[in-house]
Motif scaffolding. Sequence first.
Motif, PDB file in Angstrom:
ATOM      1  N   ILE A 177       0.858  -1.200   0.000  1.00 20.03           N
ATOM      2  CA  ILE A 177       0.000   0.000   0.000  1.00 20.03           C
ATOM      3  C   ILE A 177       0.890   1.244   0.000  1.00 20.03           C
ATOM      4  O   ILE A 177       1.781   1.381   0.835  1.00 20.03           O
ATOM      5  CB  ILE A 177      -0.952   0.006   1.210  1.00 20.03           C
ATOM      6  CG1 ILE A 177      -1.965  -1.148   1.075  1.00 20.03           C
ATOM      7  CG2 ILE A 177      -1.670   1.350   1.324  1.00 20.03           C
ATOM      8  CD1 ILE A 177      -2.994  -1.213   2.185  1.00 20.03           C
ATOM      9  N   ASN A 178       0.654   2.093  -0.999  1.00 15.82           N
ATOM     10  CA  ASN A 178       1.498   3.270  -1.147  1.00 15.82           C
ATOM     11  C   ASN A 178       0.665   4.429  -1.693  1.00 15.82           C
ATOM     12  O   ASN A 178      -0.512   4.251  -2.001  1.00 15.82           O
ATOM     13  CB  ASN A 178       2.686   2.932  -2.074  1.00 15.82           C
ATOM     14  CG  ASN A 178       3.925   3.733  -1.722  1.00 15.82           C
ATOM     15  OD1 ASN A 178       3.831   4.875  -1.295  1.00 15.82           O
ATOM     16  ND2 ASN A 178       5.080   3.132  -1.898  1.00 15.82           N
ATOM     17  N   ASN A 179       1.276   5.614  -1.815  1.00 13.09           N
ATOM     18  CA  ASN A 179       0.502   6.776  -2.269  1.00 13.09           C
ATOM     19  C   ASN A 179       0.560   6.978  -3.784  1.00 13.09           C
ATOM     20  O   ASN A 179       0.362   8.087  -4.289  1.00 13.09           O
ATOM     21  CB  ASN A 179       0.911   8.048  -1.509  1.00 13.09           C
ATOM     22  CG  ASN A 179       2.364   8.417  -1.709  1.00 13.09           C
ATOM     23  OD1 ASN A 179       3.077   7.745  -2.460  1.00 13.09           O
ATOM     24  ND2 ASN A 179       2.819   9.459  -1.063  1.00 13.09           N
ATOM     25  N   GLY A 180       0.822   5.909  -4.490  1.00 15.02           N
ATOM     26  CA  GLY A 180       0.849   5.937  -5.945  1.00 15.02           C
ATOM     27  C   GLY A 180       1.398   4.605  -6.422  1.00 15.02           C
ATOM     28  O   GLY A 180       2.004   3.870  -5.640  1.00 15.02           O
ATOM     29  N   GLU A 213      -2.661   1.261  -4.662  1.00 12.05           N
ATOM     30  CA  GLU A 213      -3.388   2.326  -3.977  1.00 12.05           C
ATOM     31  C   GLU A 213      -4.634   1.735  -3.331  1.00 12.05           C
ATOM     32  O   GLU A 213      -5.257   0.839  -3.900  1.00 12.05           O
ATOM     33  CB  GLU A 213      -3.799   3.402  -4.971  1.00 12.05           C
ATOM     34  CG  GLU A 213      -2.603   4.147  -5.542  1.00 12.05           C
ATOM     35  CD  GLU A 213      -3.058   5.369  -6.326  1.00 12.05           C
ATOM     36  OE1 GLU A 213      -2.684   6.486  -5.936  1.00 12.05           O
ATOM     37  OE2 GLU A 213      -3.783   5.188  -7.319  1.00 12.05           O
ATOM     38  N   PRO A 214      -5.023   2.249  -2.155  1.00 14.13           N
ATOM     39  CA  PRO A 214      -6.188   1.675  -1.469  1.00 14.13           C
ATOM     40  C   PRO A 214      -7.470   1.771  -2.295  1.00 14.13           C
ATOM     41  O   PRO A 214      -8.414   1.034  -2.041  1.00 14.13           O
ATOM     42  CB  PRO A 214      -6.313   2.524  -0.198  1.00 14.13           C
ATOM     43  CG  PRO A 214      -5.006   3.196  -0.025  1.00 14.13           C
ATOM     44  CD  PRO A 214      -4.402   3.342  -1.385  1.00 14.13           C
ATOM     45  N   ARG A 215      -7.501   2.664  -3.282  1.00 17.65           N
ATOM     46  CA  ARG A 215      -8.729   2.854  -4.053  1.00 17.65           C
ATOM     47  C   ARG A 215      -9.231   1.554  -4.680  1.00 17.65           C
ATOM     48  O   ARG A 215     -10.425   1.333  -4.791  1.00 17.65           O
ATOM     49  CB  ARG A 215      -8.480   3.895  -5.148  1.00 17.65           C
ATOM     50  CG  ARG A 215      -9.739   4.473  -5.728  1.00 17.65           C
ATOM     51  CD  ARG A 215      -9.429   5.466  -6.834  1.00 17.65           C
ATOM     52  NE  ARG A 215      -9.250   6.820  -6.344  1.00 17.65           N
ATOM     53  CZ  ARG A 215      -8.192   7.579  -6.608  1.00 17.65           C
ATOM     54  NH1 ARG A 215      -7.224   7.132  -7.351  1.00 17.65           N
ATOM     55  NH2 ARG A 215      -8.127   8.804  -6.130  1.00 17.65           N
TER      56      ARG A 215
END
Lengths: 338, 338
Positions: A177-180, A213-215
Amino acid sequence: MVKLAVDAMGGDNAPQSIIEGVELARNENSKIEFLLFGDKKQIQPLLKDNKNITIVHTDEVITMDDEPVRAVKKKKNSSLVLAAKAVKDGEADAFVSAGSTGAVMVAGLLIIGRIKSIDRPGLTVTMPVINNDTGFTMIDFGANADAKVNNICQYALLGKFYSKNVRKVDNPKIGLINNGTEDDKGNIIHQKMHQALQSMSDNGDINFIGNIEPRGLLNGITDVAVTDGFTGNAVLKSTEGSALAVIDMLKDGIKNGGIKSKMGAFFLKDTLKKIAQKMDYTKYGGAVLLGLKAPVVKGHGNSNPEMIKNCLFHANEIVTSGYVEEVENFFNNTEKND
Amino acid sequence: MVKLAVDAMGGDNAPQSIIEGVELARNENSKIEFLLFGDKKQIQPLLKDNKNITIVHTDEVITMDDEPVRAVKKKKNSSLVLAAKAVKDGEADAFVSAGSTGAVMVAGLLIIGRIKSIDRPGLTVTMPVINNDTGFTMIDFGANADAKVNNICQYALLGKFYSKNVRKVDNPKIGLINNGTEDDKGNIIHQKMHQALQSMSDNGDINFIGNIEPRGLLNGITDVAVTDGFTGNAVLKSTEGSALAVIDMLKDGIKNGGIKSKMGAFFLKDTLKKIAQKMDYTKYGGAVLLGLKAPVVKGHGNSNPEMIKNCLFHANEIVTSGYVEEVENFFNNTEKND
């Protein structure tokens, strides 16, 4: 026979819900023996049938107000501590509690103990995915809020074997899990975690799909999502909160929307029920603390008997799947090769 | 007249959507002047009316493939850089773009510049809340993934003044996103952030309500949620992903549920429409980079004309609210008292 050590006094609805859950599980699966730790005077009258159930009496209880480390060290005769101790002593194969998460984690760590080569256990949960019934598994969501790179690498391995053995996913995909999604995304520590996981993947130890991404989690982008406990906790609680908010709005809209909207709800009943079933991740049987020498399953504090039953079956499934043995073998072989 | 510098070439649907959005905004509010930066040959034919609109021609464009820092430094004649420069030079009051988030942040930071005393700007978004129309504001969701304690304290102040002046929330509640509500929760850095925010609250600088969990955000537990950019990003994307997943399941259920479920959907149409409107946070007008000397508003890359209009009105609102001046005054007074 698999033997499960159950903290009969842990959780908001204990011992009633725990006992009912144990009886539901026993009635469906005759190959499990249950050791119930708790107040015999309260437990026995609630039991319809003692078949495959043994009560181990104790008066002491760890409450939600107790400080976890202190409670586990001082309340040596609490139902929670005695249940964990039964696993350590080989009297049971797994430990199940709906009590204080902190105390369950401490008891798991201090009493049952870590698998050799695992530095920190990880709290693990399986959540629903729209287009499959396997869900995805997230590790860690709160045991280790200051995770280091080696913790994340170990979580990836624990998550891999858990997904493979318990969730029956072949060659599970592991995402960070990361911001991109790009390889260089993240803050400093997550960049290092990415590199370490990539090396493990290059060595053939895991099937790393890179940053996620968590999306997309509920859309099934990965089988296992590894993350530090701080971020994992935020992802879990955001996901839950958001799904519940939409469902609450739907309910409110139906309630306050007049006859037309009530008719709509009537016709849509089956669809709404299916969604509720899909989103209900209690069917996956609580959280599990991975990285310990035996399965430790933590049920929601508010568990009803059905949820307790799922936790018990979850613990049973981990025991019979040979997950712990496979993790131990992996690390033994790695050490030999080093 | 408020003057907005608009990057006409940024975003997936540029320049068409940008131009249409500008005309929508112009038609609704005659007190805004628009400086459109971009290719005049493409822009002029799309314009129905040049009233209050000036085109500043340039051929150069920053694309999504450009590395942000390099692009802003090298592509000095790009629409994005020229629009930011117009704000720096006092020719416009605010900068609006639906282009690359990275490039917009870099242009904001390097060209428009930080408010004195602000170390790092924060990306800020307002999201819906079930039971009010003000929503809640989250800062930061991705500008600063390695936030330090002083960054978080500054975000709290920026969020406070933004919430007060732009969202018209009296004495806004400020919460720190954490993995539990108790004061001592969190990893090491979040424990320190909590302490620092508490001191600010004790001094009367902010109305700190303590640690908050993401689970309650859409239920309106706070007006402003402060967080490091890494966690904020995870919360935003989990919240979006989860809400969309539930809505997708509902749509799929209706589509595949036969005549009964389609009748249900028909009767529930108004309720579902209300939910969609409620959850539609594009009405809040894009993200804003707070902490800069002038408002920088970033629209979604996929913005339609209505969303662009909302971004323009958002920028206009920040300008007329006196938000930047109030932040500057606060820090000037703090320095004098130090």
